[in-house]
Design an enzyme around this catalytic site. Sequence first.
Site, PDB file in Angstrom:
ATOM      1  N   GLU A 166       0.833  -1.219   0.000  1.00  0.00           N
ATOM      2  CA  GLU A 166       0.000   0.000   0.000  1.00  0.00           C
ATOM      3  C   GLU A 166       0.858   1.254   0.000  1.00  0.00           C
ATOM      4  OE1 GLU A 166      -3.134   0.016  -0.516  1.00  0.00           O
ATOM      5  OE2 GLU A 166      -3.909  -1.924   0.148  1.00  0.00           O
ATOM      6  N   ARG A 170       0.516   3.748  -3.165  1.00  0.00           N
ATOM      7  CA  ARG A 170      -0.134   5.038  -2.900  1.00  0.00           C
ATOM      8  C   ARG A 170       0.888   6.151  -2.668  1.00  0.00           C
ATOM      9  NH1 ARG A 170      -5.857   3.731   0.047  1.00  0.00           N
ATOM     10  NH2 ARG A 170      -5.793   1.482  -0.180  1.00  0.00           N
ATOM     11  N   ASP A 299      -4.628  -9.795  -8.424  1.00  0.00           N
ATOM     12  CA  ASP A 299      -4.846  -8.784  -9.487  1.00  0.00           C
ATOM     13  C   ASP A 299      -3.647  -8.019 -10.049  1.00  0.00           C
ATOM     14  OD1 ASP A 299      -4.713  -7.438  -7.050  1.00  0.00           O
ATOM     15  OD2 ASP A 299      -6.725  -6.605  -7.133  1.00  0.00           O
ATOM     16  N   GLU A 433     -12.411   0.229 -10.062  1.00  0.00           N
ATOM     17  CA  GLU A 433     -12.047  -0.735 -11.125  1.00  0.00           C
ATOM     18  C   GLU A 433     -12.976  -0.732 -12.336  1.00  0.00           C
ATOM     19  OE1 GLU A 433     -12.190  -1.495  -7.869  1.00  0.00           O
ATOM     20  OE2 GLU A 433     -10.031  -1.577  -7.451  1.00  0.00           O
TER      21      GLU A 433
HETATM   22  C1  DMJ Z   1      -6.515   0.434  -4.896  1.00  0.00           C
HETATM   23  O1  DMJ Z   1      -5.719   0.748  -3.805  1.00  0.00           O
HETATM   24  C2  DMJ Z   1      -5.692  -0.179  -6.003  1.00  0.00           C
HETATM   25  O2  DMJ Z   1      -6.401  -0.086  -7.196  1.00  0.00           O
HETATM   26  C3  DMJ Z   1      -5.354  -1.623  -5.750  1.00  0.00           C
HETATM   27  O3  DMJ Z   1      -4.674  -2.210  -6.833  1.00  0.00           O
HETATM   28  C4  DMJ Z   1      -6.604  -2.402  -5.472  1.00  0.00           C
HETATM   29  N1  DMJ Z   1      -7.501  -1.787  -4.533  1.00  0.00           N
HETATM   30  C5  DMJ Z   1      -7.682  -0.389  -4.440  1.00  0.00           C
HETATM   31  C6  DMJ Z   1      -8.973   0.158  -5.011  1.00  0.00           C
HETATM   32  O4  DMJ Z   1     -10.069  -0.631  -4.990  1.00  0.00           O
END
Ligand code: DMJ
Length: 541
Positions: A166, A170, A299, A433
């Site tokens: 994270e 971010r 993912d 998404e």
């Molecule tokens: C985000 O922090 C990013 O897109 C991550 O890859 C997956 N989850 C969240 C948003 O849903």
Amino acid sequence: REEEERLRNKIRADHEKALEEAKEKLKKSRDEIQAEIQTEKNKVVQELKKKDSKPLPPVPLPNLIGINSGEPSDPDIREKRNKIKEMMKHAWDNYRQYGWGHNELKPIARKGHSTNIFGNSQMGATIVDALDTLYIMGLHDEFREGQEWIDKNLDFSVNSEVSVFEVNIRFIGGLLAAYYLSGQEVFKIKAVQLAGKLLPAFNTPTGIPWAMVNLKSGVGRNWGWASAGSSILAEFGTLHMEFVHLSYLTGDPVYYNKVMHIRKLLQKMDRPNGLYPNYLNPRTGRWGQHHTSVGGLGDSFYEYLLKAWLMSDKMDTEARKMYDDAIEAIEKHLIRKSNGGLTFIGEWKNGHLERKMGHLTCFAGGMFALGADGSRDDKAGHYLQLGAEIAHTCHESYDRTTLKLGPEAFKFDGGVEAVAVRQNEKYYILRPEVIETYWYMWRFTHDPKYRQWGWEATQAIDKYCRVSGGFSGVKDVYSSSPTYDDVQQSFFLAETLKYLYLLFSNDDLLPLDNWVFNTEAHPLPVLHLANTTLSGNPAYR
Ligand code: DMJ
């Protein structure tokens, strides 16, 4: 012998000196001793600060195209784009007023919010995540306020245990994008300082990083809930883009080496049915449970294989091959059509396909479209079509709800098609998404239905998630009087509103030939590394 004797004498002398010093110390008062200790501590902190803020070597910036454009000429589209900008301002202003410096905002309680992914300190996650969206929307005063806060307050020498993934997507992603867009050195310096604090997470027997690291002590560990002490594929597999940029900007290969080591290790491993399990034990280097997902836990690993190739100006063919292999196995084992004709991506659990798709999985529509060009056996048309089918399924998951907002997960079982069944899967937490996929599909097809679907989502968010103190997630998208979860997620400003804004902008804003978006929607420029030298590059500034 003589050498031994010399050493012994030296040790003896050192001991005597230490004893003398200790005796001297004992003569001092408690307060005096404490003051001395404090002075020593301050010295160390000052030294560390000096070390942390030493200027980085200059490197040529890549060609930064399309950072100030995108104004649509159609008045209707311009109006929609302005509405999205207004929503961004509402989200930011309320965070500014009630949550400033905290990680996120509670828009109903009107106070700061945080979760364990950010550790226990106030790191201003929303500020860092929102910067590039503010920039491209032309909200320059707000951008400057954010920059000032970061300059004065963002400090990583804190005793706080954070999620490596994270913080990377971010914070490092957000700071790097802000640096490239604005050219302000402070963002680059902070990104590099923070990356240095994440490096101890890689000190495991295999080099597969821990999920969490304490920024001060460097001690790492994994989530208690992960199978057999494993690290998570989508976490250790989603560092590549940012780490390559860090090596590029600092000239220090350490970051690049860490992520390439992960890749090499994965390449050597057997994969059940060609699929990557979500869990890998960093001590033993063995897979944990055989779960495979293109949604949560898996993912962005697949996304970063494709984007590593794109970001390298298509030079990193090893990453492209890994992506192609992975996607072929996914198509074979995980992608199916429902009785009603909806294409969905299920989850593989110990030899069994679970016919459930997460909101998170919906990003894959955009990924398939983005990877269509350059696909193996020239199957570009096939992958664009697959992207369109996933976009359609995910739109259905929105359209079949009362609020026209998508649930967290939906099933394709029995008579159920694209609908959430369990109560705890009916929430919408401002996730991006589905809109992300609309935007990629729009860029590649210009089919007006993607703008129409994006506008439906914008209106639904504005109607059901907007409160006077910001935007909130809702607990049940099938209820006509939903309750709020009272969280304005930082990714709402980083991703959801950015993708919406881009959907209603011209394609010359952040063109995909020049920019690759990290998984938190932070744009990073393509690196034409083969063509760059440290001097004489016209893009240098
Ligand atoms: C985000 O922090 C990013 O897109 C991550 O890859 C997956 N989850 C969240 C948003 O849903």
